[in-house]
Design a protein around this motif. Structure first.
Motif, mmCIF file in Angstrom:
data_model
loop_
_atom_site.group_PDB
_atom_site.id
_atom_site.type_symbol
_atom_site.label_atom_id
_atom_site.label_comp_id
_atom_site.label_asym_id
_atom_site.label_seq_id
_atom_site.Cartn_x
_atom_site.Cartn_y
_atom_site.Cartn_z
ATOM 1 N N LEU A 1 7.982 0.139 -5.943
ATOM 2 C CA LEU A 1 8.986 1.147 -5.276
ATOM 3 C C LEU A 1 10.078 1.277 -6.140
ATOM 4 C CD1 LEU A 1 9.328 2.624 -2.526
ATOM 5 C CD2 LEU A 1 10.610 0.843 -1.819
ATOM 6 N N CYS A 2 10.655 0.206 -6.823
ATOM 7 C CA CYS A 2 11.702 0.642 -7.658
ATOM 8 C C CYS A 2 11.411 1.589 -8.886
ATOM 9 C CB CYS A 2 12.290 -0.783 -8.297
ATOM 10 S SG CYS A 2 13.191 -1.817 -7.035
ATOM 11 N N ASP A 3 9.959 1.223 -9.402
ATOM 12 C CA ASP A 3 9.582 2.326 -10.433
ATOM 13 C C ASP A 3 9.639 3.613 -9.979
ATOM 14 O OD1 ASP A 3 8.518 2.720 -13.198
ATOM 15 O OD2 ASP A 3 6.696 3.178 -12.067
ATOM 16 N N THR A 4 9.132 3.888 -8.788
ATOM 17 C CA THR A 4 8.859 5.103 -8.197
ATOM 18 C C THR A 4 10.454 5.788 -8.015
ATOM 19 O OG1 THR A 4 6.950 4.645 -7.018
ATOM 20 C CG2 THR A 4 8.362 6.617 -6.418
ATOM 21 N N VAL A 5 11.444 5.045 -7.673
ATOM 22 C CA VAL A 5 12.794 5.716 -7.469
ATOM 23 C C VAL A 5 13.327 5.813 -8.895
ATOM 24 C CG1 VAL A 5 14.924 5.031 -6.801
ATOM 25 C CG2 VAL A 5 13.131 4.534 -5.167
ATOM 26 N N ALA A 6 12.905 4.865 -9.908
ATOM 27 C CA ALA A 6 13.510 5.142 -11.213
ATOM 28 C C ALA A 6 12.965 6.482 -11.872
ATOM 29 C CB ALA A 6 12.882 4.041 -12.117
ATOM 30 N N ARG A 7 12.005 7.062 -11.782
ATOM 31 C CA ARG A 7 11.267 7.972 -12.043
ATOM 32 C C ARG A 7 11.458 9.531 -11.455
ATOM 33 N NH1 ARG A 7 5.875 5.681 -11.168
ATOM 34 N NH2 ARG A 7 4.820 7.100 -9.686
ATOM 35 N N PRO B 1 15.171 3.881 -16.634
ATOM 36 C CA PRO B 1 14.441 2.559 -16.803
ATOM 37 C C PRO B 1 14.502 1.787 -15.391
ATOM 38 C CG PRO B 1 15.577 2.634 -18.976
ATOM 39 C CD PRO B 1 15.976 3.885 -17.879
ATOM 40 N N VAL B 2 13.460 1.209 -15.001
ATOM 41 C CA VAL B 2 13.497 0.579 -13.778
ATOM 42 C C VAL B 2 14.322 -0.669 -13.819
ATOM 43 C CG1 VAL B 2 11.223 -0.917 -14.507
ATOM 44 C CG2 VAL B 2 12.070 -0.214 -11.912
ATOM 45 N N GLY B 3 14.460 -1.278 -15.053
ATOM 46 C CA GLY B 3 15.344 -2.512 -14.756
ATOM 47 C C GLY B 3 16.806 -2.318 -14.709
ATOM 48 N N ARG C 1 -0.393 8.041 -14.059
ATOM 49 C CA ARG C 1 0.015 7.123 -12.717
ATOM 50 C C ARG C 1 -0.962 5.991 -12.374
ATOM 51 N NH1 ARG C 1 2.272 11.531 -9.830
ATOM 52 N NH2 ARG C 1 3.685 12.559 -11.084
ATOM 53 N N VAL C 2 -2.267 5.822 -12.734
ATOM 54 C CA VAL C 2 -3.053 4.548 -12.327
ATOM 55 C C VAL C 2 -2.488 3.464 -12.999
ATOM 56 C CG1 VAL C 2 -5.126 3.733 -12.435
ATOM 57 C CG2 VAL C 2 -4.842 5.842 -11.368
ATOM 58 N N PRO C 3 -2.499 3.459 -14.471
ATOM 59 C CA PRO C 3 -1.931 2.379 -15.295
ATOM 60 C C PRO C 3 -0.543 2.082 -14.945
ATOM 61 C CG PRO C 3 -2.504 4.304 -16.756
ATOM 62 C CD PRO C 3 -2.871 4.690 -15.356
ATOM 63 N N ARG C 4 0.157 2.997 -14.628
ATOM 64 C CA ARG C 4 1.705 2.713 -14.445
ATOM 65 C C ARG C 4 1.902 1.900 -13.139
ATOM 66 N NH1 ARG C 4 6.902 6.293 -15.832
ATOM 67 N NH2 ARG C 4 8.562 4.822 -15.138
ATOM 68 N N LEU D 1 0.748 -1.343 0.007
ATOM 69 C CA LEU D 1 -0.056 0.151 0.155
ATOM 70 C C LEU D 1 1.003 1.175 -0.132
ATOM 71 C CD1 LEU D 1 -2.802 -1.015 2.613
ATOM 72 C CD2 LEU D 1 -2.859 -0.928 0.116
ATOM 73 N N LEU D 2 1.771 1.393 0.771
ATOM 74 C CA LEU D 2 2.745 2.448 0.810
ATOM 75 C C LEU D 2 3.501 2.646 -0.617
ATOM 76 C CD1 LEU D 2 4.365 4.645 2.456
ATOM 77 C CD2 LEU D 2 6.153 2.964 2.955
ATOM 78 N N SER D 3 3.889 1.782 -1.208
ATOM 79 C CA SER D 3 4.612 1.630 -2.457
ATOM 80 C C SER D 3 3.740 2.208 -3.466
ATOM 81 C CB SER D 3 5.060 0.436 -2.924
ATOM 82 O OG SER D 3 6.147 -0.325 -2.270
ATOM 83 N N ALA D 4 2.398 1.675 -3.490
ATOM 84 C CA ALA D 4 1.198 2.276 -4.447
ATOM 85 C C ALA D 4 1.098 3.810 -4.267
ATOM 86 C CB ALA D 4 0.066 1.375 -4.215
#
Length: 340
Positions: free
Chosen positions: A298-304, A313-315, A66-69, A26-29
């Motif tokens: 969470l990794c995707d949030t950090v990436a952007r 890229p999150v990868g 944001r929602v789809p991502r 939930l926190l990550s979302a």
């Protein structure tokens, strides 16, 4: 007495792990929805429900970006983590994961072929991703059974298959330069191009497959004991192995169709949770769904946000985290031979 106390402590630990995993997800979302190059407040997100999705620039960013991502990152994390847990159980190898034994590469080759033929989303992309992933995992499984390969050899077969499928993908991008221009981010893994058209078919498949896997947790647990033991307990080992690998390939294929070739999620999350929660297939898959989803989100949030306004890229972030972890468990587990 000692076994009773140990069992009670394990049950309490699993309860706390579920609670922590849900909070982490939930926190990550929430962070994913709020943070970005244009930060959004909770009131702006609430306006999307009160006044409509096109009420302002903020509500449009929330609804269509944001929602789809966020949903895509949660789904991909859950899918790859559960897929990794299933593959590790079926192949009896704690180093097996979709990205290491060629499953992601098979799905990636299928997506590259689809892109070359003008298929960019929808159920067709998910279908062909699954077929590529399933072909790769069945090839590794067949080779391991036919030649009696050791657990370490299974990993080497997967590495060789990764290289071969990667070379075929590179050949296609060379022959079709426009495909190469579109596939750079795909090879690393990212969520910037996720749309509802790509998200909805994959979401339905991922949720359905994870639910089915939870109903088959007893069979997976028996199968992880080894083929001879499974047969002695009355399980059709060959049929169930193929079924579980099919489900794992479905999950990996759908994730690849959404985000590209995300690496190490299916290795890192199941391995860490198996150490914390034991080898119960039911709890392992449930916890992988929660922690895998939260981890990738969470990794995707950090990436952007880490280098905003630029986005990486999150990868890349996941490779920085996963590669040292893979080397660590390779050395600590002596090539994956130890059973937890």
């Amino acid at each position: 007495m000692k076994n009773s106390v140990r069992s009670c402590l394990m049950k309490n630990r699993i309860k706390w792990l579920y609670a922590a995993g849900l909070c982490f997800l939930l926190l990550s979302a929430v962070l994913s929805l709020c943070l970005g190059s244009s930060p959004l407040s909770l009131s702006e997100m609430a306006d999307a429900f009160r006044h409509g999705l096109n009420a302002s620039a903020g509500t449009r960013i929330f609804a269509y970006v944001r929602v789809p991502r966020t949903l895509a990152s949660l789904l991909c994390g859950a899918a790859l983590s559960v897929s990794g847990a299933v593959i590790q159980g079926v192949l009896a190898n704690r180093l097996a994961s979709p990205s290491i034994i060629g499953v992601n590469a098979g799905a990636g080759l299928a997506v590259t072929l689809c892109t070359a033929y003008g298929i960019f989303g929808g159920w067709q992309l998910s279908l062909f991703s699954f077929l590529g992933a399933f072909a790769a995992v069945m090839l590794v499984s067949f080779a391991a059974r036919h030649w009696g390969a050791s657990r370490g050899t299974v990993i080497l077969i997967g590495v060789a298959l990764n290289s071969l499928l990667g070379a075929v993908s590179e050949s296609i991008t060379t022959l079709f330069p426009e495909v190469g221009l579109m596939s750079n981010d795909f090879k690393i893994g990212e969520f910037a191009a996720v749309s509802y058209q790509k998200l909805l078919p994959a979401m339905l498949i991922i949720c359905a497959v994870i639910f089915l896997l939870h109903t088959l947790h007893n069979e997976l647990e028996i199968l992880s004991l080894g083929e001879e033991n499974a047969k002695a307990l009355g399980l059709n080992a060959g049929l169930m192995r193929s079924l579980f690998l099919l489900f794992a390939a479905l999950l990996a294929g759908c994730a690849v169709s959404l985000a590209g070739l995300l690496s190490f999620v299916g290795l890192l999350v199941p391995h860490a949770l198996r150490r914390a929660a034991g080898s119960s297939a039911l709890h392992l898959m449930g916890l992988c769904s929660l922690y895998g989803a939260g981890f990738v989100c969470l990794c995707d949030t950090v990436a952007r946000t880490a280098f905003s306004p630029y986005e990486i890229p999150v990868g890349i972030i996941m490779a920085y985290l996963g590669a040292p972890f893979f080397v660590f468990i390779l050395l600590k587990g002596k090539g994956g031979h130890s059973r937890d």
